[in-house]
Every structure is written in C-alpha cells, then in structure tokens.
Design an enzyme around this catalytic site. Sequence first.
Site, PDB file in Angstrom:
ATOM      1  N   LYS A   1      12.496  46.383  -4.306  1.00  0.00           N
ATOM      2  CA  LYS A   1      14.059  46.368  -3.935  1.00  0.00           C
ATOM      3  C   LYS A   1      14.737  47.397  -3.999  1.00  0.00           C
ATOM      4  O   LYS A   1      15.443  47.776  -2.986  1.00  0.00           O
ATOM      5  CB  LYS A   1      14.590  45.224  -5.041  1.00  0.00           C
ATOM      6  CG  LYS A   1      13.872  43.810  -4.968  1.00  0.00           C
ATOM      7  CD  LYS A   1      14.348  42.845  -6.187  1.00  0.00           C
ATOM      8  CE  LYS A   1      14.577  43.208  -7.583  1.00  0.00           C
ATOM      9  NZ  LYS A   1      12.596  43.079  -8.016  1.00  0.00           N
ATOM     10  N   THR A   2      14.586  48.192  -4.880  1.00  0.00           N
ATOM     11  CA  THR A   2      15.381  49.383  -5.112  1.00  0.00           C
ATOM     12  C   THR A   2      14.773  50.315  -4.106  1.00  0.00           C
ATOM     13  O   THR A   2      15.695  51.277  -3.330  1.00  0.00           O
ATOM     14  CB  THR A   2      15.080  50.305  -6.433  1.00  0.00           C
ATOM     15  OG1 THR A   2      15.520  49.296  -7.727  1.00  0.00           O
ATOM     16  CG2 THR A   2      16.151  51.390  -6.768  1.00  0.00           C
TER      17      THR A   2
ATOM     18  N   THR B   1      16.121  39.906  -9.892  1.00  0.00           N
ATOM     19  CA  THR B   1      14.897  39.136 -10.234  1.00  0.00           C
ATOM     20  C   THR B   1      15.058  37.314 -10.287  1.00  0.00           C
ATOM     21  O   THR B   1      14.124  36.764 -10.271  1.00  0.00           O
ATOM     22  CB  THR B   1      14.583  39.614 -11.477  1.00  0.00           C
ATOM     23  OG1 THR B   1      15.408  39.559 -12.437  1.00  0.00           O
ATOM     24  CG2 THR B   1      13.961  41.064 -11.526  1.00  0.00           C
TER      25      THR B   1
ATOM     26  N   ARG C   1       4.868  49.048  -8.365  1.00  0.00           N
ATOM     27  CA  ARG C   1       5.076  49.740  -9.471  1.00  0.00           C
ATOM     28  C   ARG C   1       3.858  49.955 -10.388  1.00  0.00           C
ATOM     29  O   ARG C   1       3.755  51.148 -10.781  1.00  0.00           O
ATOM     30  CB  ARG C   1       6.441  49.310 -10.143  1.00  0.00           C
ATOM     31  CG  ARG C   1       6.634  50.380 -11.397  1.00  0.00           C
ATOM     32  CD  ARG C   1       7.848  49.759 -12.159  1.00  0.00           C
ATOM     33  NE  ARG C   1       8.977  49.886 -11.301  1.00  0.00           N
ATOM     34  CZ  ARG C   1       9.970  48.913 -11.239  1.00  0.00           C
ATOM     35  NH1 ARG C   1      10.006  48.129 -12.075  1.00  0.00           N
ATOM     36  NH2 ARG C   1      11.097  49.365 -10.480  1.00  0.00           N
TER      37      ARG C   1
ATOM     38  N   ASP D   1      21.971  46.844  -8.419  1.00  0.00           N
ATOM     39  CA  ASP D   1      20.671  46.395  -9.256  1.00  0.00           C
ATOM     40  C   ASP D   1      21.170  45.115 -10.193  1.00  0.00           C
ATOM     41  O   ASP D   1      22.272  45.235 -10.832  1.00  0.00           O
ATOM     42  CB  ASP D   1      19.970  47.214  -9.915  1.00  0.00           C
ATOM     43  CG  ASP D   1      18.519  47.191  -9.976  1.00  0.00           C
ATOM     44  OD1 ASP D   1      17.998  46.015  -9.474  1.00  0.00           O
ATOM     45  OD2 ASP D   1      17.728  48.022 -10.426  1.00  0.00           O
TER      46      ASP D   1
HETATM   47  P1  ADP Z   1      12.237  46.820  -7.841  1.00  0.00           P
HETATM   48  O1  ADP Z   1      13.629  47.542  -7.485  1.00  0.00           O
HETATM   49  O2  ADP Z   1      11.873  45.809  -6.956  1.00  0.00           O
HETATM   50  O3  ADP Z   1      12.160  46.791  -9.106  1.00  0.00           O
HETATM   51  P2  ADP Z   1      11.115  49.438  -7.005  1.00  0.00           P
HETATM   52  O4  ADP Z   1      11.842  49.726  -5.504  1.00  0.00           O
HETATM   53  O5  ADP Z   1      11.541  50.332  -7.811  1.00  0.00           O
HETATM   54  O6  ADP Z   1      11.049  47.838  -7.403  1.00  0.00           O
HETATM   55  O7  ADP Z   1       9.485  49.890  -6.630  1.00  0.00           O
HETATM   56  C1  ADP Z   1       8.677  50.419  -7.679  1.00  0.00           C
HETATM   57  C2  ADP Z   1       8.097  51.487  -7.103  1.00  0.00           C
HETATM   58  O8  ADP Z   1       6.746  50.920  -6.305  1.00  0.00           O
HETATM   59  C3  ADP Z   1       8.561  52.379  -6.204  1.00  0.00           C
HETATM   60  O9  ADP Z   1       9.266  53.648  -6.903  1.00  0.00           O
HETATM   61  C4  ADP Z   1       7.675  52.665  -5.137  1.00  0.00           C
HETATM   62  O10 ADP Z   1       6.953  54.056  -5.578  1.00  0.00           O
HETATM   63  C5  ADP Z   1       6.752  51.785  -5.220  1.00  0.00           C
HETATM   64  N1  ADP Z   1       6.801  50.797  -4.063  1.00  0.00           N
HETATM   65  C6  ADP Z   1       7.765  49.871  -3.976  1.00  0.00           C
HETATM   66  N2  ADP Z   1       7.693  48.891  -2.938  1.00  0.00           N
HETATM   67  C7  ADP Z   1       6.804  49.773  -2.090  1.00  0.00           C
HETATM   68  C8  ADP Z   1       6.343  49.749  -0.673  1.00  0.00           C
HETATM   69  N3  ADP Z   1       6.379  48.773   0.090  1.00  0.00           N
HETATM   70  N4  ADP Z   1       5.477  50.724  -0.583  1.00  0.00           N
HETATM   71  C9  ADP Z   1       4.997  51.740  -1.099  1.00  0.00           C
HETATM   72  N5  ADP Z   1       5.594  51.937  -2.249  1.00  0.00           N
HETATM   73  C10 ADP Z   1       6.371  50.976  -2.829  1.00  0.00           C
END
Ligand code: ADP
Length: 331
Positions: free
Chosen positions: A64-65, A158, A217, A109
Amino acid sequence: SPTDPGDQPAGRGESDGKLRPHRMDEMVGQKDVIERLRIAIDAAQSRGEPLGHILFDGPPGLGKTTFATVIPAEMGTSVQMANGAGLRAPKDLLPYLTNVSEGSVLFIDEIHRVPKAVEEYLYTAMEDYRIDVVLGDGVNARTLNLELKPFTLIGATTRAGMLSAPLRDRFQIREHLGWYTRGELAEIVHRNAKKLAIEVDDPSASVIADRSRSTPRLANNRLLWVRDYAQSKAGGKVSRDVTRDALDMIGIDNLGLDKQDRNYLDTLMRVFLGGPAGLDAIAHTMNVSGDTLEDEVEPFLLRSELLVRTRRGRLATPNAYEHMKRPMPES
Ligand code: ADP
C-alpha cells in the site's frame, strides 16, 4: 539474542527503504491493480486534472505504501505522508492540506484511525478542494473558507470495513491488494538480492518465498536475516541449507509461521482446547492487542486453513493440530 525479522514493526527501517520499488515497473505482481492505475494516471494527465482519490486496502506489507510512493513518482509530483493515528484533531490535518501543491499527493496511512471530527474536514477537502475552518466560538464564531489546491488523497487501510460510508464513497478508485504467489515472492527476493549485492540461487529464493506468508515485506525481512546469517556463519554463501538453518534459528517454520503465529495456535489449543474462543479472550491470554492478532496473525492462519472463524469464535482446524504436532481433543 537475534530479533525475529517478522516481529519488526511495520518494517519502516533503513533497509526497507532501500528495497522499496521507486517506480511502478519495478513492482512485482498486482498486475490488474497496476494496469487500472496506469489507465487512471494516463487519463488524468491527458486531461490535465489531478488523479482521483485512491483507497488501498489489504493486510500489512502487501504494497500500500509502495503504491503511494510510486504513483506520485509516475506523475512527476510530490507526496506528503501522514498517519491516521497522528491526526487527532482538525488542526493536525491543516498543515498537510494547506501544503498540498497542485496535483500533488497526500497519503494517509491507517486512514481508518482518523477520528470523525477530522474525517469531516476530509469530505469537503476531497470533494471541493475546500475546507471551512471555524474560528472562535459562541456568537463570535466565524467561518473561514480556505481554498485548497486540487490534489489527490491516497488512503491506506488494513480494515476497509471500519471506514465510514461517506469517506469510502469519496474515493474514486478503490483497490484491494491480495496475497503474492510464491513465484512473485521469489522474484522479489531475486531483485532485492541484486540490490543488496548478494548471490541467492533459485532453491534459496524458493525457501524464502515458501516461508514469507505471501507477503513482500516478510520476504524482504527474511532475506536480510539470511544475508546476516550467511555472512557470519557461512562465509557469505547463501544456499538452500543455509537459508533453512537461518530461518529455523529465528523460529520461522516451513509454512512461514513465526513464533507469534505458533503461539496463537498453541494458546488456542492449550488454553481454549482448540476453541471456539473469542478474539479478545485469546488476545488477553497472549497479552497482545486484538487488532494485532486480527490484522497480522489471523489472516494468514485463515488462509492456510489452520484456523476458522465461526459465529461462536475462533477454531483450530485438524491441519493446525497436525502442523503443531498436537493430538486432536476427543469429540
Ligand atoms: P503496506 O503499506 O501495505 O504495509 P509496503 O508498501 O510498506 O506495505 O510494503 C512493504 C515492503 O514490501 C516494501 O518496502 C517493498 O520493499 C516490498 N513490496 C511491497 N509490494 C511490493 C511489490 N509489488 N513489488 C516489490 N516489492 C514490494
């Protein structure tokens, strides 16, 4: 003692930043989401309008981030990052809104944590790029109308179900991020091994993918731990056996469950005789918050068919007993 990479909060560490994709074409998986976003970005740019507001939902660590940072990068615009938990009063939101530049992105977020009083400011901000601030009170109260630059709000949650309908309906684009396949996770491991300048062969990448609970992650965190372990124990050489040993050592098993996941199943079986048990009761016994269990532990246990949610509570499945090597209780 080694820290469990799976336990790191939200993974916002230095290495996480290094491994985060910078552009959409560096992202792995989520093909449909990426395709729809590209169309929306394209259309907005050719009309010279800001991109419609976007809501991402899905479990932690699925990107998401990452989307909230690559979208402004694709559009050549800037992004401000906020967290719903930090926006306790309208005044906390004002600096972000007054700082938006034309076409820029404001990322919130955990948007489900924004309180109602703040949420109401978002309505007019999102709809009309305007907020009405009330100054003073009683007979002296005056309303100040502030014009905002047209901008794009990206929200992440989430818990899509916890968002109020009026807020949810103000997002033109809503995307659910789903789990990653083993192949996609192995691909992420390979790409990130390159970034970290370490050699990881296919069998090692598969072990990491198998043990990462369908979550990028976690794949990254596991890879970083395997790198440390290989450097200190195996002369820097990552192999399948080294990878297994490294992950075994921090309690990540062959299904990818970590200590907390196994502790959950263990508590459910030992204290509640396998259930059905209420989430709060389990959370109290484990001394963790119900939200943490519901967001970070249960989704994968449910998906792995180790747990079911019934109207009467959480229930361990026969698979869970087998995995935990515990006998099923009679009847
Ligand atoms: P969320 O915001 O959903 O909790 P993040 O965007 O922070 O998740 O993702 C966590 C880590 O996972 C990121 O820092 C990145 O390195 C990796 N990641 C997430 N999605 C992808 C993707 N589609 N391709 C490659 N790496 C990803």
